[in-house]
Motif scaffolding. Structure first.
Motif, PDB file in Angstrom:
ATOM      1  N   MET A  54       0.871  -1.182   0.000  1.00 21.99           N
ATOM      2  CA  MET A  54       0.000   0.000   0.000  1.00 21.99           C
ATOM      3  C   MET A  54       0.900   1.221   0.000  1.00 21.99           C
ATOM      4  N   LEU A  55       0.686   2.104  -0.973  1.00 23.47           N
ATOM      5  CA  LEU A  55       1.467   3.332  -1.080  1.00 23.47           C
ATOM      6  C   LEU A  55       0.536   4.506  -1.353  1.00 23.47           C
ATOM      7  N   GLY A  56       1.036   5.691  -1.103  1.00 25.97           N
ATOM      8  CA  GLY A  56       0.262   6.888  -1.377  1.00 25.97           C
ATOM      9  C   GLY A  56       1.173   8.072  -1.578  1.00 25.97           C
ATOM     10  N   GLY A  57       0.599   9.168  -2.042  1.00 29.30           N
ATOM     11  CA  GLY A  57       1.364  10.386  -2.243  1.00 29.30           C
ATOM     12  C   GLY A  57       0.634  11.363  -3.133  1.00 29.30           C
ATOM     13  N   GLU A  77       4.341   9.463   3.192  1.00 34.89           N
ATOM     14  CA  GLU A  77       3.969   8.560   4.284  1.00 34.89           C
ATOM     15  C   GLU A  77       2.445   8.519   4.434  1.00 34.89           C
ATOM     16  N   ILE A  78       1.932   7.352   4.819  1.00 39.25           N
ATOM     17  CA  ILE A  78       0.498   7.177   5.064  1.00 39.25           C
ATOM     18  C   ILE A  78       0.305   6.931   6.547  1.00 39.25           C
ATOM     19  N   VAL A  84      -2.733  10.669   3.516  1.00 43.45           N
ATOM     20  CA  VAL A  84      -1.385  10.946   3.053  1.00 43.45           C
ATOM     21  C   VAL A  84      -0.813  12.073   3.901  1.00 43.45           C
ATOM     22  N   SER A  85       0.409  11.887   4.353  1.00 43.18           N
ATOM     23  CA  SER A  85       1.085  12.861   5.204  1.00 43.18           C
ATOM     24  C   SER A  85       1.382  14.141   4.432  1.00 43.18           C
ATOM     25  N   GLY A  86       1.352  15.244   5.133  1.00 42.83           N
ATOM     26  CA  GLY A  86       1.698  16.525   4.530  1.00 42.83           C
ATOM     27  C   GLY A  86       3.173  16.845   4.664  1.00 42.83           C
ATOM     28  N   LYS A  87       3.954  15.902   5.174  1.00 44.12           N
ATOM     29  CA  LYS A  87       5.386  16.130   5.372  1.00 44.12           C
ATOM     30  C   LYS A  87       6.103  16.271   4.036  1.00 44.12           C
ATOM     31  N   GLN A 112      -3.886  14.121  -4.041  1.00 46.34           N
ATOM     32  CA  GLN A 112      -3.361  13.007  -3.252  1.00 46.34           C
ATOM     33  C   GLN A 112      -4.123  11.729  -3.566  1.00 46.34           C
ATOM     34  N   ILE A 113      -3.367  10.621  -3.561  1.00 45.39           N
ATOM     35  CA  ILE A 113      -3.927   9.319  -3.902  1.00 45.39           C
ATOM     36  C   ILE A 113      -3.315   8.266  -2.988  1.00 45.39           C
ATOM     37  N   ILE A 114      -4.093   7.248  -2.703  1.00 48.41           N
ATOM     38  CA  ILE A 114      -3.602   6.088  -1.960  1.00 48.41           C
ATOM     39  C   ILE A 114      -4.091   4.855  -2.707  1.00 48.41           C
TER      40      ILE A 114
END
Length: 182
Positions: A54-57, A77-78, A84-87, A112-114
């Motif tokens: 599982m990935l996102g961004g 990072e999720i 999805v992290s705002g980092k 953003q997508i996961i």
């Protein structure tokens, strides 16, 4: 009276739980390989072929071909709720692969997508003039982050307008965290 109170409270709890639902299904999350680390996947994606991840961004670009679509994503990072992290940190870019057509006006740059699916290997490409090896994930589930209002500031419609005498895009609205503040 107690019955009504109980129904209202239980309804609020149910809505709260539904509002925090993970975007990826429970069944898919249970099928993910817990031994796959994101850093390992980006270092050598071919070692993880067949593993579910599982990935996102943030979407960089959506490309459509006659039989498939590719979504190039900057990995982020999720968190545990599937957001999805705002980092401003990333391990790199990857590609979600999906059969069929995905509308690039919906899957647009910056959104953003996961997603979750099976690692199918890597693919060479370019970022600018630099050669880059993208991990490729055949997405079984994809979810876009909800779009929120561009200006999420609340202005009471019944509040007299003379209290907003300087509402202008370039006016210093530091107390409203206005996007044009400098």
């Amino acid at each position: 009276m107690n019955g009504i109170f109980f129904r209202v409270v239980s309804g609020c709890i149910l809505l709260t739980l539904l509002g925090c639902a993970h975007p990826i299904s429970q069944g898919m999350r249970e099928s993910l390989d817990p031994l796959v680390s994101a850093s390992g996947l980006f270092e050598s994606p071919d070692n993880y072929v067949g593993k579910k991840v599982m990935l996102g961004g943030d979407i960089v670009e959506t490309r459509n071909f006659p039989d498939k679509s590719e979504i190039e994503v900057v990995q982020k990072e999720i968190d545990s709720t599937g957001n999805v992290s705002g980092k401003d940190s990333t391990l790199g870019r990857f590609i979600f692969l999906r059969p069929g057509y995905l509308e690039s006006e919906i899957y647009f740059k910056g959104r953003q997508i996961i997603g979750a699916g099976r690692v199918v290997g890597s693919q060479m490409g370019k970022i600018g003039d630099r050669e880059y090896r993208f991990p490729v994930i055949e997405a079984e589930e994809l979810r876009l982050a909800e779009l929120y209002n561009q200006y999420p500031y609340y202005y009471d419609p019944y509040y007299p307008s003379y209290y907003y005498p300087f509402y202008h895009p370039f006016y210093n609205h530091h107390h409203h965290r206005h996007p044009f503040f400098w």
